[in-house]
Design a protein around this motif. Structure first.
Motif, PDB file in Angstrom:
ATOM      1  N   VAL A   6       0.876  -1.163   0.000  1.00 34.88           N
ATOM      2  CA  VAL A   6       0.000   0.000   0.000  1.00 34.88           C
ATOM      3  C   VAL A   6       0.911   1.210   0.000  1.00 34.88           C
ATOM      4  CG1 VAL A   6      -1.728   1.284   1.316  1.00 34.88           C
ATOM      5  CG2 VAL A   6      -1.773  -1.231   1.318  1.00 34.88           C
ATOM      6  N   GLY A   7       0.694   2.128  -0.937  1.00 29.30           N
ATOM      7  CA  GLY A   7       1.503   3.327  -1.023  1.00 29.30           C
ATOM      8  C   GLY A   7       0.752   4.563  -0.571  1.00 29.30           C
ATOM      9  N   MET A   8       1.477   5.440   0.092  1.00 26.27           N
ATOM     10  CA  MET A   8       0.937   6.736   0.522  1.00 26.27           C
ATOM     11  C   MET A   8       1.950   7.795   0.132  1.00 26.27           C
ATOM     12  SD  MET A   8      -0.318   5.526   4.304  1.00 26.27           S
ATOM     13  CE  MET A   8       1.128   4.491   4.556  1.00 26.27           C
ATOM     14  N   CYS A   9       1.467   8.939  -0.324  1.00 22.29           N
ATOM     15  CA  CYS A   9       2.366  10.010  -0.752  1.00 22.29           C
ATOM     16  C   CYS A   9       1.729  11.348  -0.393  1.00 22.29           C
ATOM     17  CB  CYS A   9       2.592   9.910  -2.257  1.00 22.29           C
ATOM     18  SG  CYS A   9       3.825  11.056  -2.886  1.00 22.29           S
ATOM     19  N   HIS A  10       2.039  11.823   0.795  1.00 24.55           N
ATOM     20  CA  HIS A  10       1.486  13.095   1.251  1.00 24.55           C
ATOM     21  C   HIS A  10       2.319  13.631   2.401  1.00 24.55           C
ATOM     22  CE1 HIS A  10      -0.367  10.773   4.532  1.00 24.55           C
ATOM     23  NE2 HIS A  10      -0.669   9.911   3.593  1.00 24.55           N
ATOM     24  N   ASP A  11       2.249  14.933   2.552  1.00 26.15           N
ATOM     25  CA  ASP A  11       3.039  15.592   3.587  1.00 26.15           C
ATOM     26  C   ASP A  11       2.324  15.578   4.937  1.00 26.15           C
ATOM     27  OD1 ASP A  11       5.298  16.187   2.107  1.00 26.15           O
ATOM     28  OD2 ASP A  11       4.470  18.053   1.353  1.00 26.15           O
ATOM     29  N   ALA A  12       3.066  15.917   5.958  1.00 25.70           N
ATOM     30  CA  ALA A  12       2.559  15.936   7.339  1.00 25.70           C
ATOM     31  C   ALA A  12       2.783  17.325   7.929  1.00 25.70           C
ATOM     32  CB  ALA A  12       3.276  14.868   8.158  1.00 25.70           C
ATOM     33  N   ASN A  13       2.111  18.309   7.340  1.00 29.77           N
ATOM     34  CA  ASN A  13       2.323  19.687   7.761  1.00 29.77           C
ATOM     35  C   ASN A  13       1.174  20.287   8.557  1.00 29.77           C
ATOM     36  OD1 ASN A  13       4.944  20.143   6.705  1.00 29.77           O
ATOM     37  ND2 ASN A  13       4.053  20.142   4.666  1.00 29.77           N
ATOM     38  N   TRP A  14       0.090  19.601   8.645  1.00 30.82           N
ATOM     39  CA  TRP A  14      -1.060  20.087   9.406  1.00 30.82           C
ATOM     40  C   TRP A  14      -1.579  18.919  10.244  1.00 30.82           C
ATOM     41  CZ3 TRP A  14      -6.684  19.853   7.947  1.00 30.82           C
ATOM     42  CH2 TRP A  14      -7.464  20.567   8.856  1.00 30.82           C
ATOM     43  N   TRP A  15      -1.582  19.058  11.561  1.00 27.21           N
ATOM     44  CA  TRP A  15      -1.940  17.949  12.436  1.00 27.21           C
ATOM     45  C   TRP A  15      -3.368  17.476  12.207  1.00 27.21           C
ATOM     46  CZ3 TRP A  15       0.290  14.092  14.313  1.00 27.21           C
ATOM     47  CH2 TRP A  15      -0.306  13.300  15.300  1.00 27.21           C
ATOM     48  N   GLY A  16      -4.286  18.375  11.939  1.00 28.71           N
ATOM     49  CA  GLY A  16      -5.673  17.989  11.687  1.00 28.71           C
ATOM     50  C   GLY A  16      -5.815  17.030  10.513  1.00 28.71           C
ATOM     51  N   LYS A  17      -4.923  17.140   9.579  1.00 24.66           N
ATOM     52  CA  LYS A  17      -4.897  16.253   8.414  1.00 24.66           C
ATOM     53  C   LYS A  17      -4.066  14.996   8.703  1.00 24.66           C
ATOM     54  CE  LYS A  17      -3.332  16.385   3.614  1.00 24.66           C
ATOM     55  NZ  LYS A  17      -2.869  17.231   2.520  1.00 24.66           N
ATOM     56  N   GLU A  32       0.174  -8.080   8.690  1.00 22.80           N
ATOM     57  CA  GLU A  32       1.630  -8.247   8.740  1.00 22.80           C
ATOM     58  C   GLU A  32       2.262  -8.584   7.392  1.00 22.80           C
ATOM     59  OE1 GLU A  32       2.170 -11.349  11.584  1.00 22.80           O
ATOM     60  OE2 GLU A  32       1.830 -10.032  13.302  1.00 22.80           O
ATOM     61  N   HIS A  33       1.500  -9.226   6.515  1.00 20.08           N
ATOM     62  CA  HIS A  33       2.038  -9.638   5.216  1.00 20.08           C
ATOM     63  C   HIS A  33       1.982  -8.520   4.166  1.00 20.08           C
ATOM     64  CE1 HIS A  33      -2.259 -10.029   4.615  1.00 20.08           C
ATOM     65  NE2 HIS A  33      -2.047 -10.147   3.316  1.00 20.08           N
ATOM     66  N   VAL A  34       1.357  -7.399   4.490  1.00 18.92           N
ATOM     67  CA  VAL A  34       1.238  -6.265   3.572  1.00 18.92           C
ATOM     68  C   VAL A  34       2.263  -5.202   3.973  1.00 18.92           C
ATOM     69  CG1 VAL A  34      -0.297  -4.452   2.690  1.00 18.92           C
ATOM     70  CG2 VAL A  34      -1.241  -6.714   3.272  1.00 18.92           C
ATOM     71  N   HIS A  35       2.952  -4.652   2.983  1.00 16.75           N
ATOM     72  CA  HIS A  35       3.934  -3.607   3.242  1.00 16.75           C
ATOM     73  C   HIS A  35       3.299  -2.239   2.988  1.00 16.75           C
ATOM     74  CE1 HIS A  35       7.409  -6.224   3.828  1.00 16.75           C
ATOM     75  NE2 HIS A  35       6.711  -7.038   3.052  1.00 16.75           N
ATOM     76  N   TYR A  73       7.173   5.765  -8.220  1.00 19.72           N
ATOM     77  CA  TYR A  73       6.616   5.175  -6.993  1.00 19.72           C
ATOM     78  C   TYR A  73       5.162   4.755  -7.192  1.00 19.72           C
ATOM     79  CZ  TYR A  73       4.765   5.349  -2.164  1.00 19.72           C
ATOM     80  OH  TYR A  73       4.139   5.078  -0.972  1.00 19.72           O
ATOM     81  N   LEU A  74       4.352   5.652  -7.745  1.00 18.59           N
ATOM     82  CA  LEU A  74       2.932   5.333  -7.957  1.00 18.59           C
ATOM     83  C   LEU A  74       2.745   4.203  -8.959  1.00 18.59           C
ATOM     84  CD1 LEU A  74       1.392   8.927  -7.957  1.00 18.59           C
ATOM     85  CD2 LEU A  74       1.265   7.215  -6.133  1.00 18.59           C
ATOM     86  N   THR A  75       3.677   4.062  -9.867  1.00 22.21           N
ATOM     87  CA  THR A  75       3.609   2.969 -10.839  1.00 22.21           C
ATOM     88  C   THR A  75       3.821   1.618 -10.163  1.00 22.21           C
ATOM     89  OG1 THR A  75       4.437   4.415 -12.574  1.00 22.21           O
ATOM     90  CG2 THR A  75       4.645   2.060 -12.966  1.00 22.21           C
ATOM     91  N   GLU A  76       4.655   1.591  -9.126  1.00 23.33           N
ATOM     92  CA  GLU A  76       5.065   0.326  -8.508  1.00 23.33           C
ATOM     93  C   GLU A  76       4.160  -0.170  -7.382  1.00 23.33           C
ATOM     94  OE1 GLU A  76       9.191   0.608  -7.436  1.00 23.33           O
ATOM     95  OE2 GLU A  76       9.744   1.341  -9.425  1.00 23.33           O
ATOM     96  N   ILE A  77       3.337   0.697  -6.791  1.00 19.87           N
ATOM     97  CA  ILE A  77       2.505   0.259  -5.663  1.00 19.87           C
ATOM     98  C   ILE A  77       1.313  -0.559  -6.149  1.00 19.87           C
ATOM     99  CG2 ILE A  77       3.216   2.166  -4.180  1.00 19.87           C
ATOM    100  CD1 ILE A  77       0.556   3.573  -4.894  1.00 19.87           C
ATOM    101  N   ASP A  78       0.749  -1.348  -5.243  1.00 19.39           N
ATOM    102  CA  ASP A  78      -0.426  -2.160  -5.586  1.00 19.39           C
ATOM    103  C   ASP A  78      -1.720  -1.383  -5.413  1.00 19.39           C
ATOM    104  OD1 ASP A  78       1.128  -4.464  -6.155  1.00 19.39           O
ATOM    105  OD2 ASP A  78       1.268  -4.875  -4.002  1.00 19.39           O
ATOM    106  N   MET A  79      -1.738  -0.481  -4.448  1.00 16.40           N
ATOM    107  CA  MET A  79      -2.905   0.377  -4.219  1.00 16.40           C
ATOM    108  C   MET A  79      -2.434   1.639  -3.525  1.00 16.40           C
ATOM    109  SD  MET A  79      -4.794  -1.534  -1.015  1.00 16.40           S
ATOM    110  CE  MET A  79      -4.351  -3.182  -1.573  1.00 16.40           C
ATOM    111  N   TYR A  80      -3.272   2.668  -3.598  1.00 17.44           N
ATOM    112  CA  TYR A  80      -2.945   3.940  -2.983  1.00 17.44           C
ATOM    113  C   TYR A  80      -3.853   4.172  -1.784  1.00 17.44           C
ATOM    114  CZ  TYR A  80      -1.811   8.815  -2.295  1.00 17.44           C
ATOM    115  OH  TYR A  80      -1.402   9.988  -1.730  1.00 17.44           O
ATOM    116  N   ALA A  81      -3.305   4.731  -0.717  1.00 15.01           N
ATOM    117  CA  ALA A  81      -4.093   5.027   0.482  1.00 15.01           C
ATOM    118  C   ALA A  81      -3.892   6.483   0.878  1.00 15.01           C
ATOM    119  CB  ALA A  81      -3.672   4.116   1.630  1.00 15.01           C
ATOM    120  N   LEU A  82      -4.985   7.110   1.293  1.00 12.98           N
ATOM    121  CA  LEU A  82      -4.896   8.469   1.798  1.00 12.98           C
ATOM    122  C   LEU A  82      -5.683   8.568   3.109  1.00 12.98           C
ATOM    123  CD1 LEU A  82      -3.819  11.313   1.444  1.00 12.98           C
ATOM    124  CD2 LEU A  82      -5.913  11.866   0.186  1.00 12.98           C
ATOM    125  N   PRO A  83      -5.009   8.221   4.215  1.00  9.93           N
ATOM    126  CA  PRO A  83      -5.627   8.409   5.529  1.00  9.93           C
ATOM    127  C   PRO A  83      -5.436   9.866   5.946  1.00  9.93           C
ATOM    128  CG  PRO A  83      -3.506   7.328   5.760  1.00  9.93           C
ATOM    129  CD  PRO A  83      -3.714   7.560   4.298  1.00  9.93           C
TER     130      PRO A  83
END
Length: 185
Positions: A6-17, A32-35, A73-83
């Motif tokens: 699972v890939g994530m690509c986002h900054d951590a500049n606002w705590w609310g987000k 455990e088997h998922v990276h 990076y986005l090409t290589e991940i299996d799915m994208y996550a945005l928590p």
């Protein structure tokens, strides 16, 4: 990258987000088997790393060069996550959608305007780690579902976020006002 991932690509500049990433602790522990790979940086990265780096299947990549390294990076991940605790229509989601990646995102802000639940990805409520686990498993266990979500996501980006189309719609909208203004002068 190690798969499944699972890939994530986002900054951590606002705590609310950013704080919504803490929801992933139970997810990372359970699957455990998922990276899980996070690319990004920001003033609030340390609390996230303290919670998640203790798991062998969580990997922090730091900042990636834009656009080439992000695209790779986005090409290589299996799915994208945005928590996230808040977002409008995040560029990272649109880029992952363009790469035909199935997406899971928090149902906040403008995200439901681009991620249609069970059509272009999955939406989960804030703090709902059980839904994160369920959705990740669904995507990993059903290649046809993953493919359908990714193809639908790409189609939506092409239809809804196409710059040529948006520019034409903008011109169509402002032309009557511009003509009216010109006539008044």
């Amino acid at each position: 990258l190690e798969h499944p991932c699972v890939g994530m690509c986002h900054d951590a500049n606002w705590w609310g987000k950013t704080k919504e990433m803490l929801t992933l602790e139970n997810v990372v522990k359970e699957l455990e088997h998922v990276h899980f790979y996070w690319a990004g940086d920001g003033q609030y990265k340390n609390p996230i790393l303290e919670a998640l780096e203790k798991y062998d299947n969580f990997h922090y990549l730091g900042s990636l060069g834009y656009p080439d390294k992000v695209r790779q990076y986005l090409t290589e991940i299996d799915m994208y996550a945005l928590p996230t605790g808040m977002d409008t229509t995040p560029l990272s989601c649109r880029e992952a959608m363009s790469m035909k990646k199935p997406i899971i995102a928090t149902r906040v802000g403008g995200i439901p305007e681009m991620i249609y639940d069970n059509e272009t990805g999955f939406l989960v409520s804030e703090g709902d780690y059980e839904s994160w686990i369920k959705c990740i498993k669904l995507i990993l266990d059903d290649n046809q579902l993953a493919k359908r979500l990714g193809e639908n996501a790409r189609k939506l980006v092409q239809e809804k976020f196409n710059w040529d189309k948006l520019a034409k719609e903008f011109i169509k909208t402002v032309t009557p006002y511009a003509k009216k203004q010109k006539m008044q002068n």
